[in-house]
Design a protein around this motif. Structure first.
Motif, PDB file in Angstrom:
ATOM      1  N   CYS A   1     -23.811 -24.193   1.400  1.00  0.00           N
ATOM      2  CA  CYS A   1     -24.097 -25.626   1.572  1.00  0.00           C
ATOM      3  C   CYS A   1     -24.566 -26.248   0.251  1.00  0.00           C
TER       4      CYS A   1
ATOM      5  N   SER B   1     -26.324 -21.673  11.821  1.00  0.00           N
ATOM      6  CA  SER B   1     -25.303 -22.702  11.609  1.00  0.00           C
ATOM      7  C   SER B   1     -24.099 -22.451  12.508  1.00  0.00           C
TER       8      SER B   1
ATOM      9  N   ILE C   1     -19.220 -29.876   2.481  1.00  0.00           N
ATOM     10  CA  ILE C   1     -20.635 -29.495   2.382  1.00  0.00           C
ATOM     11  C   ILE C   1     -20.815 -27.984   2.358  1.00  0.00           C
ATOM     12  N   THR C   2     -20.095 -27.281   3.232  1.00  0.00           N
ATOM     13  CA  THR C   2     -20.387 -25.840   3.427  1.00  0.00           C
ATOM     14  C   THR C   2     -19.354 -24.904   2.818  1.00  0.00           C
TER      15      THR C   2
ATOM     16  N   LYS D   1     -23.727 -29.251  10.347  1.00  0.00           N
ATOM     17  CA  LYS D   1     -23.712 -29.860   9.005  1.00  0.00           C
ATOM     18  C   LYS D   1     -22.950 -31.171   9.022  1.00  0.00           C
TER      19      LYS D   1
ATOM     20  N   CYS E   1     -28.324 -26.487   0.075  1.00  0.00           N
ATOM     21  CA  CYS E   1     -29.118 -25.319   0.469  1.00  0.00           C
ATOM     22  C   CYS E   1     -30.327 -25.153  -0.452  1.00  0.00           C
TER      23      CYS E   1
END
Ligand code: SF4
Length: 241
Positions: free
Chosen positions: A32, A105, A138-139, A128, A35
């Motif tokens: 992420c 997640s 994002i991930t 997310k 993170c």
């Protein structure tokens, strides 16, 4: 079975109800952008603790009187990477009358995941983004498994709290937020939504680890805007903290 554990926190107050013993597992398949624990990513890094479920239980029981109104939360990294170990540990918690929460997640969805979810008294599911392109940005991965996890939680009637990080220029978008809120109203397992404002407190770790921080220059989400975001979720009838 040995659990690879990044760190332990004996008096956690933000990862589930009451005062909790929080176990942060080593290893995460996601990357992420925001993170703040990049030191948990590498599943092969030497973790601070390598414990059997019994050894971890013994450590938790030292704090039993403090966590009697809370419980244990297993977080990460991504605990689903060590689902068998966490399942054995949750069974021991159950035997000792300790409430269990899984902070995940939902990145991995397989038989081991389903077994572990069924052993969790509460699941803190980090969504997310509902928008798959945004989720991938994002991930680095699709949100498909996260949404399958949510469907499973609904079918098994497992109490669920949704966590959503709101990042300026990314997920801080009224359209995306309303879409997510509306989507969540379809799930009776969802007891509440936690809006987590983006902050930069973990950025220094990237420098220490010699990796680039990709949200350089993105400002933290302000308190006023965070309240507006919470109001969006509330306007759809969701309980928000
Ligand atoms: S899922 Fe959690 S631990 Fe993994 S990269 Fe994302 S924020 Fe970090």
């Amino acid at each position: 079975m040995i659990g690879r554990i990044h760190s332990l926190e004996s008096f956690g107050t933000v990862d589930g109800p009451g005062i909790r013993f929080v176990v942060f597992m080593q290893g995460c398949p996601l990357r992420c952008l925001f993170c703040h624990n990049p030191d948990t990513w590498d599943a092969h890094a030497t973790p601070k603790y390598q414990l059997t479920p019994d050894e971890l239980m013994a450590e938790v029981l030292r704090y039993k009187s403090f966590i009697k109104t809370g419980g244990v939360t297993v977080s990460g990294g991504e605990p689903l990477m060590q689902a068998g170990f966490v399942a054995d540990f949750f069974r021991l918690c159950e035997k000792n009358g300790i409430h269990t929460a899984l902070d995940t997640s939902g990145a991995i969805f397989d038989e081991q995941t389903r077994n572990l979810l069924k052993l969790s008294r509460l699941v803190l599911l980090d969504i997310k983004s509902l928008d798959n392109r945004m989720a991938q940005t994002i991930t680095g991965q699709s949100n498909e498994n996260t949404l399958r996890t949510l469907d499973f939680l609904e079918s098994e009637k497992i109490p669920t709290w949704i966590r959503h990080v709101v990042v300026p220029n990314y997920t801080d978008n009224d359209l995306l937020l309303n879409d997510l809120a509306m989507f969540l109203t379809n799930y009776r397992c969802v007891e509440r939504v936690e809006v987590l404002p983006y902050h930069t407190m973990g950025a220094f770790k990237y420098e220490q680890m010699g990796i680039s921080y990709r949200l350089q220059g993105v400002e933290p989400l302000g308190a006023v805007r965070a309240e507006v975001v919470r109001a969006i979720f509330r306007s759809h009838g969701l309980a928000v903290v």
